[in-house]
Motif scaffolding. Structure first.
Motif, PDB file in Angstrom:
ATOM      1  N   GLY A   1      12.710  33.182  -8.531  1.00 34.60           N
ATOM      2  CA  GLY A   1      14.099  33.525  -8.772  1.00 34.60           C
ATOM      3  C   GLY A   1      15.024  32.372  -8.446  1.00 34.60           C
ATOM      4  N   TYR A   2      16.097  32.264  -9.210  1.00 35.73           N
ATOM      5  CA  TYR A   2      17.146  31.281  -8.946  1.00 35.73           C
ATOM      6  C   TYR A   2      18.303  32.020  -8.299  1.00 35.73           C
ATOM      7  N   TYR A   3      18.664  31.584  -7.107  1.00 31.94           N
ATOM      8  CA  TYR A   3      19.726  32.234  -6.340  1.00 31.94           C
ATOM      9  C   TYR A   3      20.900  31.296  -6.142  1.00 31.94           C
ATOM     10  N   GLU A   4      22.103  31.841  -6.259  1.00 29.78           N
ATOM     11  CA  GLU A   4      23.322  31.188  -5.789  1.00 29.78           C
ATOM     12  C   GLU A   4      23.754  32.001  -4.587  1.00 29.78           C
ATOM     13  N   ASN A   5      23.670  31.408  -3.431  1.00 25.82           N
ATOM     14  CA  ASN A   5      23.847  32.115  -2.157  1.00 25.82           C
ATOM     15  C   ASN A   5      22.819  33.240  -2.115  1.00 25.82           C
ATOM     16  N   THR A   6      23.225  34.482  -2.105  1.00 21.08           N
ATOM     17  CA  THR A   6      22.253  35.580  -2.069  1.00 21.08           C
ATOM     18  C   THR A   6      22.128  36.293  -3.414  1.00 21.08           C
ATOM     19  N   GLU A   7      22.851  35.810  -4.442  1.00 19.03           N
ATOM     20  CA  GLU A   7      22.837  36.466  -5.746  1.00 19.03           C
ATOM     21  C   GLU A   7      21.709  35.928  -6.629  1.00 19.03           C
ATOM     22  N   LEU A   8      20.857  36.830  -7.112  1.00 18.77           N
ATOM     23  CA  LEU A   8      19.832  36.458  -8.072  1.00 18.77           C
ATOM     24  C   LEU A   8      20.508  36.256  -9.423  1.00 18.77           C
ATOM     25  N   CYS A   9      20.404  35.053  -9.975  1.00 16.53           N
ATOM     26  CA  CYS A   9      21.082  34.716 -11.231  1.00 16.53           C
ATOM     27  C   CYS A   9      20.109  34.589 -12.398  1.00 16.53           C
ATOM     28  N   GLY A  10      18.860  34.287 -12.094  1.00 14.67           N
ATOM     29  CA  GLY A  10      17.859  34.092 -13.130  1.00 14.67           C
ATOM     30  C   GLY A  10      16.476  34.196 -12.538  1.00 14.67           C
ATOM     31  N   ALA A  11      15.484  34.367 -13.423  1.00 21.22           N
ATOM     32  CA  ALA A  11      14.098  34.473 -12.957  1.00 21.22           C
ATOM     33  C   ALA A  11      13.152  34.040 -14.066  1.00 21.22           C
ATOM     34  N   ILE A  12      11.985  33.601 -13.648  1.00 21.22           N
ATOM     35  CA  ILE A  12      10.902  33.305 -14.565  1.00 21.22           C
ATOM     36  C   ILE A  12       9.662  33.983 -14.011  1.00 21.22           C
ATOM     37  N   SER A  13       8.865  34.545 -14.914  1.00 25.32           N
ATOM     38  CA  SER A  13       7.611  35.146 -14.480  1.00 25.32           C
ATOM     39  C   SER A  13       6.487  34.637 -15.354  1.00 25.32           C
ATOM     40  N   LEU A  14       5.321  34.534 -14.766  1.00 24.36           N
ATOM     41  CA  LEU A  14       4.178  34.055 -15.508  1.00 24.36           C
ATOM     42  C   LEU A  14       2.885  34.578 -14.910  1.00 24.36           C
ATOM     43  N   LYS A  15       1.851  34.446 -15.706  1.00 27.09           N
ATOM     44  CA  LYS A  15       0.491  34.709 -15.259  1.00 27.09           C
ATOM     45  C   LYS A  15      -0.291  33.429 -15.510  1.00 27.09           C
ATOM     46  N   VAL A  16      -1.188  33.108 -14.577  1.00 23.02           N
ATOM     47  CA  VAL A  16      -1.985  31.896 -14.691  1.00 23.02           C
ATOM     48  C   VAL A  16      -3.450  32.302 -14.738  1.00 23.02           C
ATOM     49  N   ASP A  17      -4.152  31.784 -15.756  1.00 18.83           N
ATOM     50  CA  ASP A  17      -5.564  32.087 -15.917  1.00 18.83           C
ATOM     51  C   ASP A  17      -6.234  30.923 -16.639  1.00 18.83           C
ATOM     52  N   ASN A  18      -7.359  30.474 -16.101  1.00 20.89           N
ATOM     53  CA  ASN A  18      -8.138  29.400 -16.748  1.00 20.89           C
ATOM     54  C   ASN A  18      -7.291  28.182 -17.101  1.00 20.89           C
ATOM     55  N   ASN A  19      -6.513  27.697 -16.151  1.00 23.12           N
ATOM     56  CA  ASN A  19      -5.681  26.501 -16.330  1.00 23.12           C
ATOM     57  C   ASN A  19      -4.597  26.646 -17.387  1.00 23.12           C
ATOM     58  N   VAL A  20      -4.229  27.891 -17.692  1.00 22.21           N
ATOM     59  CA  VAL A  20      -3.153  28.152 -18.647  1.00 22.21           C
ATOM     60  C   VAL A  20      -2.106  29.044 -17.979  1.00 22.21           C
ATOM     61  N   ALA A  21      -0.858  28.611 -18.027  1.00 19.47           N
ATOM     62  CA  ALA A  21       0.256  29.429 -17.535  1.00 19.47           C
ATOM     63  C   ALA A  21       0.903  30.088 -18.735  1.00 19.47           C
ATOM     64  N   ASN A  22       1.002  31.396 -18.694  1.00 10.59           N
ATOM     65  CA  ASN A  22       1.646  32.139 -19.777  1.00 10.59           C
ATOM     66  C   ASN A  22       2.956  32.702 -19.249  1.00 10.59           C
ATOM     67  N   ILE A  23       4.065  32.223 -19.804  1.00 12.26           N
ATOM     68  CA  ILE A  23       5.380  32.689 -19.376  1.00 12.26           C
ATOM     69  C   ILE A  23       5.635  34.052 -20.009  1.00 12.26           C
ATOM     70  N   HIS A  24       5.921  35.033 -19.166  1.00 11.42           N
ATOM     71  CA  HIS A  24       6.198  36.386 -19.655  1.00 11.42           C
ATOM     72  C   HIS A  24       7.695  36.659 -19.759  1.00 11.42           C
ATOM     73  N   ARG A  25       8.493  36.087 -18.869  1.00 12.73           N
ATOM     74  CA  ARG A  25       9.942  36.283 -18.882  1.00 12.73           C
ATOM     75  C   ARG A  25      10.619  35.000 -18.418  1.00 12.73           C
ATOM     76  N   LEU A  26      11.685  34.662 -19.076  1.00 17.35           N
ATOM     77  CA  LEU A  26      12.584  33.610 -18.601  1.00 17.35           C
ATOM     78  C   LEU A  26      13.968  34.175 -18.857  1.00 17.35           C
ATOM     79  N   ILE A  27      14.581  34.668 -17.802  1.00 15.35           N
ATOM     80  CA  ILE A  27      15.817  35.439 -17.941  1.00 15.35           C
ATOM     81  C   ILE A  27      16.926  34.858 -17.066  1.00 15.35           C
ATOM     82  N   VAL A  28      18.127  34.887 -17.606  1.00 16.58           N
ATOM     83  CA  VAL A  28      19.319  34.469 -16.865  1.00 16.58           C
ATOM     84  C   VAL A  28      20.389  35.509 -17.168  1.00 16.58           C
ATOM     85  N   HIS A  29      21.083  35.947 -16.133  1.00 16.26           N
ATOM     86  CA  HIS A  29      22.172  36.896 -16.364  1.00 16.26           C
ATOM     87  C   HIS A  29      23.225  36.213 -17.237  1.00 16.26           C
TER      88      HIS A  29
END
Length: 149
Positions: free
Chosen positions: A55-83
């Motif tokens: 998560g990307y925070y400004e002070n205590t506010e969550l402003c954005g996030a990225i989520s992924l799964k990693v398997d067999n040397n591959v990162a798969n991005i599931h979400r890249l979100i910004v308010h």
């Protein structure tokens, strides 16, 4: 500040959902399709998703996030979100760079709505290459990208 966040914590999952819904509502308007799966997520589905979240925070506010799964040397991005109130601040770029640099992987994969021009351009600008386009239904097609590291 970017930090690892514990999506199994109900309060944090709620915070993520509070930026995910408005973020994907913007995508839904861009692509002209309101039935995209992230808009149907709930706190409970996030608690069970088994993705790694930063998560990307400004002070205590969550402003954005990225989520992924990693398997067999591959990162798969599931979400890249910004308010939406934090669009155009470079948060997505910071999250992408941070996530990629924190895993020893050979490839990163991601998909987005083919009509989501801002996201398509973002991934192309970051060295991702289109690998395929899949038609889901008459209103929705997805473009898949990968970046070899």
């Amino acid at each position: 500040m970017i930090k690892l966040i514990d999506i199994s914590n109900r309060n944090i999952a709620n915070d993520v959902l509070s930026i995910q819904i408005p973020s994907y509502e913007v995508e839904a308007k861009i692509i002209g399709y309101s039935e995209i799966p992230p808009l149907k997520d709930s706190v409970d589905t996030l608690l069970k998703c088994e993705e790694i979240f930063f998560g990307y925070y400004e002070n205590t506010e969550l402003c954005g996030a990225i989520s992924l799964k990693v398997d067999n040397n591959v990162a798969n991005i599931h979400r890249l979100i910004v308010h939406p109130k934090h669009f155009r601040k470079g948060i997505a770029q910071l999250l992408l760079n941070f996530a990629i640099s924190n895993f020893d992987v050979k490839k990163v994969e991601v998909a987005t709505g083919s009509k989501n021009t801002p996201a398509v351009n973002f991934y192309l600008k970051n060295g991702f290459e289109k690998t395929k386009e899949v038609t889901v239904n008459e209103q929705l097609s997805l473009t898949f990208f990968e970046k070899k590291l």
